[in-house]
Design an enzyme around this catalytic site. Sequence first.
Site, PDB file in Angstrom:
ATOM      1  CE  LYS A   1      -3.791   1.935   2.827  1.00  0.00           C
ATOM      2  NZ  LYS A   1      -4.638   1.694   4.033  1.00  0.00           N
TER       3      LYS A   1
ATOM      4  CB  SER B   1      -7.632   4.063   3.070  1.00  0.00           C
ATOM      5  OG  SER B   1      -6.818   3.416   4.050  1.00  0.00           O
TER       6      SER B   1
ATOM      7  CB  SER C   1      -8.444   0.904   6.123  1.00  0.00           C
ATOM      8  OG  SER C   1      -9.168   2.096   6.291  1.00  0.00           O
TER       9      SER C   1
END
Length: 544
Positions: free
Chosen positions: A182, A258, A282
């Site tokens: 990420k 996210s 998330s």
Amino acid sequence: MFTAGEIAERIRTGQTTSREVTEDLLRRIAADTEVNAVVEVRREHALAAAATADAQLAHAAHAAPAARTTPAAHTAGTAPAAPAARTTSTAPTAPTAGTMPTAGTVPTAGTVSAADTVSAADTVSAADTVSAADTVPTARTASTARTASTAHAVPGGRTVHGGPAVEGTRLGPLHGVPITVKDCFDVAGMHTTWGNPAFADFIADENAVIVQRLERAGAHVVGKTNVHTMLGDFGQTVNEVFGRTNNPADLTRTPGGSSGGAAAALAAGLTYLEYGSDLVGSIRLPAAYCGVYGLKPTNGLVPERGFQIPGTPYVPSELPRLSTIGPLARSAADLRIALRATAGPEAPYSYNLATPRHRNLKDYRVGIVTDHPAAPVTSDVGDALSDTVDRLAAAGVKIVDSWPSGVDPNEQAEEFGRQVELFFALHGGEPTTMTVDHLLTTERNRLAARAKWQRYFEDVDVFLCPTSFTVAFPHGSTTIEGRPYEAQVFWIAHASLTGHPALSMPIGRTATGLPTAAQVIGPWHEDDTAITFAELLAEHLGSR
């Protein structure tokens, strides 16, 4: 597409090579013009790392039994693979490294040994710098993903030539596997933007701890995946740097946030393993919406150095940290591999996961709640959960249909909201108006909630419930099925409040092909109990 564990086995047994696997993955990333999950790649570094992995494997085959597989604990191994070097004078100053993760105490359920120190080679993070011509688009399609150059410099101006020494190299459980992480984790030589234009040109010159450990396990990072701006939304992934990520199951729908880029990349076959972060679901919500696995480990289990706002030093904190980092994958087994590689305090300690309570599905005692008035599930989610529970009962699993004694689900969800407010106040957000007495009460409530769940886990092994009340919803939604956007938080709130390990796993598809998911919550620091149950359940359901 193969899982990370499966592709590692194919590489080890000579059915394919790391170079072939990496080239194929890079081709698929370059060809993607729809999902927009992988937003930066470092092609030359990835190919050089793959070549090194193949050379290590060839050497191990000739030197057996000297070369052996790295054990489950992340003990000292070899430094990450590096491509041919060139120096640079523009590398930014490295963030100040912390000395210990937030939850600095040693987990009681795991085994820690101070004798297992990390070698000097493991502490050097090589930085792949980016050329001056490498510009950042304001919003990109997958075909225009930026690419890191082949430069490879170590902080302090020293240059590393080539990869690690082949002789004596141990082959880790992810040997030769290309992965992504990420875009909130520092990867030396790559941008860390957090989806914020203010950080669009920030280049990390040190690897995050989880990147170091994944590379020691044999993986190599080929790219980074998209995030919502400043990780600020649990239901969508869009920002002004890289644009919007779409759900591979339906491009008109969200992948969640996210860590939406991470989950979408796995679902679209653009990576073999991912690492994300979870404050308000998330990891788990994107995993649920994209039909992959995502684990929020026990809070504090995985060190967070290298996961901080770009350009700021990592400062360990003894204050409660709701935010946790963990893996996403296409199988429960891959979650275990990734967690074994990354869990535990930083050097000089090593860590082994506590063994699962059971290894046969029928031996598990499963607490189950499939619906609640505060976040009533849609028919798609409810039908999938009911079918799953029926099949568990048919397999002889003991079912306990109730919340833990003394737990008020509404009250705990509301308490989690107050904890999130406090979290942001403690980490640079808006100051809180809470009084000292209120702060102390909030902390006592959090610990009391954890204790109630732990007492429950004395008689129950895992707790099964929805990850979200809904499947993936259309982009831009402000309400979902007539309910508030924030209703997504209810089902993930309880494990987030208490810090218990919790994972999302796919359990089916709707008639239109959208993934449905269940959440598995496990006992404190018994992450592998939850993982193993998910693995056995998936096998029983006929999936991974």
